[in-house]
Scaffold this motif. Sequence first.
Motif, PDB file in Angstrom:
ATOM      1  N   THR A   1       1.040  -1.229   0.110  1.00 28.60           N
ATOM      2  CA  THR A   1       0.000   0.037   0.156  1.00 28.60           C
ATOM      3  C   THR A   1       1.081   1.673   0.372  1.00 28.60           C
ATOM      4  OG1 THR A   1      -1.507  -1.598   0.927  1.00 28.60           O
ATOM      5  CG2 THR A   1      -1.971   1.312   0.867  1.00 28.60           C
ATOM      6  N   VAL A   2       1.130   1.957  -0.963  1.00 31.68           N
ATOM      7  CA  VAL A   2       1.938   2.922  -1.335  1.00 31.68           C
ATOM      8  C   VAL A   2       0.994   4.125  -0.924  1.00 31.68           C
ATOM      9  CG1 VAL A   2       2.938   1.317  -3.147  1.00 31.68           C
ATOM     10  CG2 VAL A   2       1.073   3.815  -3.872  1.00 31.68           C
ATOM     11  N   PRO A   3       2.244   5.434  -0.301  1.00 31.33           N
ATOM     12  CA  PRO A   3       1.755   6.607  -0.095  1.00 31.33           C
ATOM     13  C   PRO A   3       0.701   7.555  -1.110  1.00 31.33           C
ATOM     14  CG  PRO A   3       4.272   6.350   0.595  1.00 31.33           C
ATOM     15  CD  PRO A   3       4.038   5.283  -0.539  1.00 31.33           C
ATOM     16  N   PHE A   4      -0.383   7.764  -1.006  1.00 31.22           N
ATOM     17  CA  PHE A   4      -0.217   8.422  -1.810  1.00 31.22           C
ATOM     18  C   PHE A   4      -0.383   9.049  -2.998  1.00 31.22           C
ATOM     19  CE2 PHE A   4      -3.808  12.756  -3.100  1.00 31.22           C
ATOM     20  CZ  PHE A   4      -3.887  11.808  -3.931  1.00 31.22           C
ATOM     21  N   TRP A   5       0.683   9.797  -3.010  1.00 32.77           N
ATOM     22  CA  TRP A   5       1.393  10.877  -3.845  1.00 32.77           C
ATOM     23  C   TRP A   5       1.758   9.912  -4.995  1.00 32.77           C
ATOM     24  CZ3 TRP A   5      -0.464  15.026  -5.828  1.00 32.77           C
ATOM     25  CH2 TRP A   5      -0.388  15.408  -4.753  1.00 32.77           C
ATOM     26  N   ILE A   6       2.614   8.835  -4.477  1.00 38.08           N
ATOM     27  CA  ILE A   6       3.447   7.968  -5.119  1.00 38.08           C
ATOM     28  C   ILE A   6       2.506   6.581  -6.636  1.00 38.08           C
ATOM     29  CG2 ILE A   6       4.594   5.391  -5.006  1.00 38.08           C
ATOM     30  CD1 ILE A   6       6.119   6.313  -2.737  1.00 38.08           C
ATOM     31  N   ALA A   7       1.336   6.623  -5.128  1.00 40.80           N
ATOM     32  CA  ALA A   7      -0.146   5.702  -5.741  1.00 40.80           C
ATOM     33  C   ALA A   7      -0.987   6.461  -7.170  1.00 40.80           C
ATOM     34  CB  ALA A   7      -1.056   5.688  -4.832  1.00 40.80           C
ATOM     35  N   ILE A   8      -0.437   8.287  -6.893  1.00 46.98           N
ATOM     36  CA  ILE A   8      -0.877   8.726  -8.137  1.00 46.98           C
ATOM     37  C   ILE A   8       0.032   8.559  -9.146  1.00 46.98           C
ATOM     38  CG2 ILE A   8      -1.347  11.290  -8.518  1.00 46.98           C
ATOM     39  CD1 ILE A   8      -3.818   9.747  -7.413  1.00 46.98           C
ATOM     40  N   VAL A   9       1.194   8.451  -8.864  1.00 45.69           N
ATOM     41  CA  VAL A   9       1.865   8.532 -10.518  1.00 45.69           C
ATOM     42  C   VAL A   9       2.630   7.395 -10.710  1.00 45.69           C
ATOM     43  CG1 VAL A   9       4.460   8.390 -10.485  1.00 45.69           C
ATOM     44  CG2 VAL A   9       4.002  10.185  -9.051  1.00 45.69           C
ATOM     45  N   LEU A  10       2.056   6.176  -9.782  1.00 47.56           N
ATOM     46  CA  LEU A  10       2.166   4.590 -10.354  1.00 47.56           C
ATOM     47  C   LEU A  10       0.695   4.962 -11.544  1.00 47.56           C
ATOM     48  CD1 LEU A  10       2.426   2.230  -7.135  1.00 47.56           C
ATOM     49  CD2 LEU A  10       4.267   2.820  -9.833  1.00 47.56           C
ATOM     50  N   LEU A  11      -0.180   5.270 -11.152  1.00 46.31           N
ATOM     51  CA  LEU A  11      -1.853   4.569 -12.104  1.00 46.31           C
ATOM     52  C   LEU A  11      -1.715   5.887 -12.870  1.00 46.31           C
ATOM     53  CD1 LEU A  11      -4.242   5.124  -9.103  1.00 46.31           C
ATOM     54  CD2 LEU A  11      -4.015   3.196 -10.140  1.00 46.31           C
ATOM     55  N   PHE A  12      -1.314   7.033 -12.769  1.00 48.02           N
ATOM     56  CA  PHE A  12      -0.606   7.982 -13.365  1.00 48.02           C
ATOM     57  C   PHE A  12      -0.118   7.139 -15.052  1.00 48.02           C
ATOM     58  CE2 PHE A  12       1.740  11.054 -16.768  1.00 48.02           C
ATOM     59  CZ  PHE A  12       0.927  12.368 -16.916  1.00 48.02           C
TER      60      PHE A  12
END
Length: 427
Positions: A322-333
Amino acid sequence: MAGFKALKGQGDAKTLFAAFLYFDFSFMVWTMLGPLSTEIAESLHTVSGFMMSASQKATLLSIPILAGAFLRILLGFGVDKFGPKKTALASQMVVISVLFYAFFKGETITYNELLVVAVGLGFAGASFAVALPQAGQWYPPKLQGIVLGIAGAGNIGVVVDFIFAPKIAEIWGWQAVFLVGGVLSTFIFTMYLFLAKDAPKEVYTPRPKKLKDYGKLLKDRDTWWFNLFYAVSFGGFVGFAGYMKVYLMNTYQADMSSFGINVFHEPNVKVIAGYFGALTIFAGAVLRPVGGAVADKLGGIKSLYIFFGIVVLLAIVNAAMTVPFWIAIVLLFLIMANLGMANGAVFQLVPQRFGKDIGIMTGIIGAAGGLGGTALIKTLGWSKGAFDGYSAGFMIFAGVVLVALMGISMVKTRWRTTWGVQAGGRI
């Protein structure tokens, strides 16, 4: 840029623009339930006492995708039988009707009526089977990647959904979004009526197909390979797009709420979820023509290796922790970016292999993409319900992409030494 410059003096620019515009707004309408799912669920509970379960919400979100999948086959048949323009106009009339129906019913609408509206929205998703062949019929094989990438970039409409729909719903109610959609769809109907033209016979000779022709194409093993590749690329894109707001709200609501208050002074976290959903989806939408252009230069096979390989790695990372929020946004992007480019790469190959049957094949392969999106939405919903998280869903998706990569390895030599020799473009 070289690919875009090559379009000068080729084909019909007005038709290409009309196809893009038609698909752009159709895609916006097709996926509009995604950014409105939370608002609609709350409205049904407040007005009628109906509590929408997680399973019912997933079903509502997946029905337009599923309906669009099957309707793409129907519209693909219509393209070959009646021409792209007549098929598009008839389909658009259905979409306009259900949009205004949902608006006039408003908060009194029932869940079952919403399901009917969702089926009608499937006609908007099926526009893919019309817009792409209409644009592609005007251009030679060597430009199919960039042309179909431009026409297919209409999927940027989902970004518009996520940016504006939650805010419109906050101010005027969710039903107002359907009014806006209906008005805009009517405008696009008029624009398309005057701008779009079917390719003349000296450019493209239509070959109307019968039902048995579908059977013949479905017996071709290459049809099923393309179905798999597009079920992964487009299915992944539209599945994540449709479920993005639910995923973000269930996983990172506190982070988004804090960001919205501190940065945008926006206390409505559903609006902020829409903004972040739009950000991630934007990558896949806008980069589709880039993927087509890359495939024109490197070949569709090599491009798919790259795009799918990156998706596998990123999906596994997202599944493993479960990655931190901002890392998750980068991954999804990045996941959405590579899925979008893979869409362009797949449809750089399709016209080269099935140029004489592009209408039907766009419908069949587009249907596979819709089925892939439906499966992904249901998989993510199942993962949340079974494990209270999405790791299993992302891992299953990564596994399916790996299967697609194995498939590319199995067909690349045969493709390059058979139909690829006379294809007219790089494969």
